[in-house]
Design a protein around this motif. Structure first.
Motif, short mmCIF file in Angstrom:
data_model
loop_
_atom_site.label_atom_id
_atom_site.label_comp_id
_atom_site.label_asym_id
_atom_site.label_seq_id
_atom_site.Cartn_x
_atom_site.Cartn_y
_atom_site.Cartn_z
N ASP A 9 0.83 -1.21 0.00
CA ASP A 9 0.00 0.00 0.00
C ASP A 9 0.86 1.26 0.00
N ALA A 10 1.97 1.24 0.74
CA ALA A 10 2.88 2.39 0.75
C ALA A 10 3.48 2.60 -0.63
N LEU A 11 3.86 1.52 -1.29
CA LEU A 11 4.41 1.63 -2.65
C LEU A 11 3.37 2.17 -3.61
N ALA A 12 2.14 1.66 -3.53
CA ALA A 12 1.06 2.10 -4.41
C ALA A 12 0.73 3.57 -4.16
N ALA A 13 0.62 3.97 -2.90
CA ALA A 13 0.30 5.36 -2.57
C ALA A 13 1.38 6.31 -3.08
N PHE A 14 2.64 5.94 -2.90
CA PHE A 14 3.74 6.77 -3.36
C PHE A 14 3.69 6.94 -4.88
N GLN A 15 3.42 5.86 -5.58
CA GLN A 15 3.33 5.92 -7.04
C GLN A 15 2.16 6.79 -7.49
N MET A 16 0.99 6.60 -6.88
CA MET A 16 -0.19 7.36 -7.30
C MET A 16 -0.07 8.85 -6.97
N ASP A 49 -11.34 -1.94 6.31
CA ASP A 49 -12.01 -2.90 7.19
C ASP A 49 -12.02 -2.41 8.64
N GLU A 50 -12.73 -3.13 9.49
CA GLU A 50 -12.88 -2.70 10.89
C GLU A 50 -11.55 -2.61 11.63
N PRO A 51 -10.64 -3.62 11.54
CA PRO A 51 -9.35 -3.49 12.23
C PRO A 51 -8.54 -2.29 11.74
N GLY A 52 -8.58 -2.03 10.44
CA GLY A 52 -7.84 -0.90 9.88
C GLY A 52 -8.35 0.44 10.37
N GLN A 53 -9.65 0.60 10.41
CA GLN A 53 -10.23 1.87 10.87
C GLN A 53 -10.06 2.06 12.37
N HIS A 109 -11.93 5.43 2.31
CA HIS A 109 -11.87 4.85 0.97
C HIS A 109 -13.25 4.85 0.31
N ALA A 110 -13.25 5.04 -1.02
CA ALA A 110 -14.49 5.00 -1.79
C ALA A 110 -15.06 3.58 -1.74
N SER A 111 -16.34 3.47 -1.94
CA SER A 111 -17.01 2.17 -1.92
C SER A 111 -16.36 1.22 -2.93
N GLY A 112 -16.09 0.02 -2.49
CA GLY A 112 -15.49 -0.98 -3.36
C GLY A 112 -13.98 -1.04 -3.30
N PHE A 113 -13.36 -0.14 -2.54
CA PHE A 113 -11.90 -0.11 -2.41
C PHE A 113 -11.52 -0.34 -0.96
N LYS A 114 -10.62 -1.31 -0.75
CA LYS A 114 -10.20 -1.64 0.61
C LYS A 114 -8.94 -0.88 1.02
#
Length: 194
Positions: free
Chosen positions: A66-73, A114-118, A137-142
């Motif tokens: 997720d860190a890699l994806a966020a940095f790229q986006m 998800d619940e643990p993440g929030q 997160h928008a609906s449909g994205f975890k």
């Protein structure tokens, strides 16, 4: 970030405060199992060694991918790091690196939907205070990876910029009361002496 891969495995390097690699976390892609080689207790957040203290924005994710994806986006503009052991250890990891994290002006938590993440996001935000924002997160994205895999980087950026400033439970932000404050005051039907 120095991530390596071979058939069915990813290798995530972890560094200490001095920038010395102290551990490697290995992920088996098919089973999503992790193993660690080295002194993980001395390791900072994933990616922390790449960014100096202080800056305008810092994004903290729940996982390395997720860190890699966020940095790229984000166009590689702002530091993105990950907690070491997922949501269950996020608070402990962020407390251990509090001084470095707190040196940033804005801290954006991009944990899983998800619940643990929030729950973890709220616990971490509680120690970081008002400079902390939480991505919804928008609906449909975890998580951040889901946006990247779906080709919806712009949707991620929108959610990131619209991250809500954290406020403690029971406290209402003044900015959310504007409509209430601007309503005309109703006049009494009759005046009473008490």
């Amino acid at each position: 970030y120095g991530v390596r891969q071979d058939t069915g495995k990813h290798y995530y390097p972890y560094f200490d405060r001095d920038g010395t690699m102290v551990a490697i976390k290995t992920r088996t892609v098919e089973t999503k199992d992790f193993s660690i080689a080295g002194d993980f207790k001395e390791a900072g957040l994933f990616g922390q060694n790449l960014f100096p203290k202080s800056g305008l924005y810092l994004t903290i994710c729940e996982g390395e991918l997720d860190a890699l994806a966020a940095f790229q986006m984000q166009g590689s503009k702002y530091p993105c790091v990950s907690v070491r052991n997922g949501a269950q250890a996020a608070l402990k990891d962020c407390k251990a690196q509090y001084e470095w994290i707190d040196s940033f002006e804005n801290i954006v938590l991009c944990f899983d939907a998800d619940e643990p993440g929030q729950k973890a996001a709220n616990e971490v935000a509680e120690i970081l205070g008002s400079k902390c924002k939480i991505v919804k997160h928008a609906s449909g994205f975890k998580d951040a990876c889901d946006y990247l895999k779906s080709g919806k980087s712009n949707d991620y950026i929108t959610q990131w910029w619209n991250a809500e400033q954290w406020t403690p439970d029971g406290i209402i932000a003044g900015s959310s009361l504007w409509e209430e404050v601007t309503k005309p005051v109703e006049k009494s039907l009759a005046m009473y002496p008490w």
